[in-house]
Design a protein around this motif. Structure first.
Motif, short mmCIF file in Angstrom:
data_model
loop_
_atom_site.label_atom_id
_atom_site.label_comp_id
_atom_site.label_asym_id
_atom_site.label_seq_id
_atom_site.Cartn_x
_atom_site.Cartn_y
_atom_site.Cartn_z
N VAL A 69 -136.10 -40.20 -0.10
CA VAL A 69 -134.74 -39.76 -0.45
C VAL A 69 -134.14 -40.73 -1.47
CG1 VAL A 69 -132.42 -39.31 0.42
CG2 VAL A 69 -134.43 -38.67 1.79
N LEU A 70 -133.72 -40.17 -2.61
CA LEU A 70 -133.10 -40.96 -3.66
C LEU A 70 -131.64 -41.25 -3.35
CD1 LEU A 70 -133.40 -42.19 -6.51
CD2 LEU A 70 -132.76 -39.95 -7.43
N ASP A 71 -130.89 -40.19 -2.98
CA ASP A 71 -129.49 -40.37 -2.61
C ASP A 71 -129.02 -39.22 -1.75
OD1 ASP A 71 -128.96 -38.27 -4.35
OD2 ASP A 71 -128.07 -39.51 -5.89
N LEU A 72 -127.81 -39.38 -1.24
CA LEU A 72 -127.19 -38.41 -0.36
C LEU A 72 -125.93 -37.90 -1.04
CD1 LEU A 72 -126.67 -37.07 2.45
CD2 LEU A 72 -125.54 -39.19 3.09
N GLY A 73 -125.80 -36.59 -1.13
CA GLY A 73 -124.61 -36.00 -1.74
C GLY A 73 -123.75 -35.32 -0.70
N VAL A 74 -122.45 -35.46 -0.83
CA VAL A 74 -121.49 -34.75 0.00
C VAL A 74 -120.75 -33.83 -0.95
CG1 VAL A 74 -119.49 -34.99 1.52
CG2 VAL A 74 -121.30 -36.75 1.53
N THR B 220 -119.22 -29.50 -1.90
CA THR B 220 -118.78 -28.18 -1.47
C THR B 220 -119.40 -27.16 -2.40
OG1 THR B 220 -116.70 -29.09 -0.68
CG2 THR B 220 -116.78 -26.72 -1.02
N LEU B 221 -120.16 -26.24 -1.83
CA LEU B 221 -120.80 -25.17 -2.60
C LEU B 221 -120.23 -23.84 -2.13
CD1 LEU B 221 -124.52 -26.32 -2.48
CD2 LEU B 221 -122.96 -26.49 -4.41
N GLU B 222 -119.60 -23.12 -3.03
CA GLU B 222 -119.02 -21.81 -2.75
C GLU B 222 -118.12 -21.86 -1.50
OE1 GLU B 222 -122.13 -18.91 -2.62
OE2 GLU B 222 -122.94 -19.53 -4.55
N GLY B 223 -117.33 -22.93 -1.39
CA GLY B 223 -116.39 -23.06 -0.29
C GLY B 223 -116.98 -23.59 1.00
N THR B 224 -118.25 -23.94 1.01
CA THR B 224 -118.92 -24.43 2.21
C THR B 224 -119.25 -25.91 2.06
OG1 THR B 224 -119.94 -22.26 2.54
CG2 THR B 224 -120.92 -24.11 3.72
N ARG B 225 -118.84 -26.71 3.05
CA ARG B 225 -119.16 -28.14 3.03
C ARG B 225 -120.66 -28.34 3.27
NH1 ARG B 225 -115.53 -30.32 7.64
NH2 ARG B 225 -116.52 -28.52 8.55
N CYS B 226 -121.27 -29.16 2.43
CA CYS B 226 -122.71 -29.38 2.52
C CYS B 226 -123.05 -30.85 2.33
CB CYS B 226 -123.44 -28.60 1.42
SG CYS B 226 -123.23 -26.82 1.49
N VAL B 227 -124.21 -31.21 2.84
CA VAL B 227 -124.82 -32.50 2.50
C VAL B 227 -126.11 -32.16 1.76
CG1 VAL B 227 -123.81 -33.87 4.33
CG2 VAL B 227 -125.94 -32.67 4.75
N GLN B 228 -126.44 -33.02 0.80
CA GLN B 228 -127.61 -32.74 -0.02
C GLN B 228 -128.41 -34.03 -0.22
OE1 GLN B 228 -127.39 -32.01 -4.42
NE2 GLN B 228 -127.96 -29.95 -3.73
N PHE B 229 -129.68 -33.96 0.09
CA PHE B 229 -130.59 -35.06 -0.20
C PHE B 229 -131.28 -34.77 -1.52
CE2 PHE B 229 -130.82 -34.94 4.54
CZ PHE B 229 -130.22 -36.15 4.77
N ARG B 230 -131.20 -35.70 -2.46
CA ARG B 230 -132.02 -35.60 -3.67
C ARG B 230 -133.24 -36.47 -3.42
NH1 ARG B 230 -128.84 -36.52 -9.15
NH2 ARG B 230 -128.70 -38.56 -8.20
N LEU B 231 -134.41 -35.89 -3.64
CA LEU B 231 -135.65 -36.60 -3.40
C LEU B 231 -136.18 -37.20 -4.69
CD1 LEU B 231 -137.35 -34.04 -1.00
CD2 LEU B 231 -135.81 -35.92 -0.45
N ARG B 232 -137.00 -38.20 -4.57
CA ARG B 232 -137.56 -38.90 -5.74
C ARG B 232 -138.43 -37.98 -6.60
NH1 ARG B 232 -136.03 -43.99 -4.96
NH2 ARG B 232 -135.72 -44.69 -2.83
N ASN B 233 -139.00 -36.93 -6.01
CA ASN B 233 -139.85 -36.01 -6.76
C ASN B 233 -139.06 -34.90 -7.45
OD1 ASN B 233 -139.16 -34.22 -4.75
ND2 ASN B 233 -141.21 -34.06 -3.88
N THR C 200 -127.03 -44.60 -1.53
CA THR C 200 -126.13 -44.13 -2.57
C THR C 200 -125.60 -42.77 -2.13
OG1 THR C 200 -127.47 -45.20 -4.27
CG2 THR C 200 -125.92 -43.52 -5.00
N VAL C 201 -124.27 -42.67 -2.06
CA VAL C 201 -123.64 -41.42 -1.66
C VAL C 201 -122.89 -40.83 -2.85
CG1 VAL C 201 -121.99 -40.33 -0.09
CG2 VAL C 201 -123.40 -42.23 0.72
N ARG C 202 -123.24 -39.61 -3.21
CA ARG C 202 -122.55 -38.90 -4.28
C ARG C 202 -121.52 -37.97 -3.65
NH1 ARG C 202 -125.53 -34.92 -5.72
NH2 ARG C 202 -127.11 -35.24 -4.16
N GLU C 203 -120.32 -37.98 -4.15
CA GLU C 203 -119.31 -37.04 -3.68
C GLU C 203 -118.97 -36.11 -4.81
OE1 GLU C 203 -116.29 -37.99 -1.08
OE2 GLU C 203 -117.27 -39.78 -0.30
N GLU C 204 -119.22 -34.82 -4.60
CA GLU C 204 -118.96 -33.80 -5.60
C GLU C 204 -118.11 -32.72 -4.99
OE1 GLU C 204 -122.71 -32.31 -6.99
OE2 GLU C 204 -123.58 -34.30 -7.14
N SER C 205 -117.45 -31.96 -5.82
CA SER C 205 -116.69 -30.82 -5.29
C SER C 205 -117.04 -29.56 -6.04
CB SER C 205 -115.21 -31.08 -5.38
OG SER C 205 -114.84 -31.56 -6.63
#
Length: 111
Positions: free
Chosen positions: A52-57, A59-72, A106-111
């Motif tokens: 796992v490269l980083d963790l993103g918090v 909102t996609l289409e009004g839904t709260r999500c967490v997202q792992f970006r992988l090194r690959n 590393t935590v990315r926060e996006e909206s």
């Protein structure tokens, strides 16, 4: 014959339901990594924490999500509401596991 069917079918259904309900999970975490099941569209269904490269918090289409970006280059996106847990607690748990495996988070926060 009909009596056997009426009795055995519900018993068989109850036994199978008991067996499969113990194996049902949407997200499983352990010290090595994570695995998702029974959810479509999440992206990568499993990965080790060291991948796992980083963790993103986000909102996609009004839904709260967490997202792992992988090194690959792959991603795993999980709707928090699907997990029926406190979003902040979930992110803290992910951070703890990533910190343990990678030494940093590393935590990315996006909206």
């Amino acid at each position: 014959f009909m009596l056997v069917i009426v009795v055995l079918v519900p018993v068989a259904i109850a036994v199978l339901a008991g067996l499969f309900s113990k194996r049902f999970y949407v997200l499983r975490l352990d010290d090595i990594g994570y695995q998702t099941r029974f959810v479509g569209g999440v992206g990568a269904k499993r990965a080790r924490w060291v991948e796992v490269l980083d963790l993103g918090v986000l909102t996609l289409e009004g839904t709260r999500c967490v997202q792992f970006r992988l090194r690959n280059g792959q991603r795993t996106t999980i709707a928090v509401d699907l997990l029926q847990t406190d979003p902040e607690e979930l992110v803290r748990e992910f951070q703890r596991r990533l910190q343990s495996a990678n030494g940093r988070v590393t935590v990315r926060e996006e909206s």
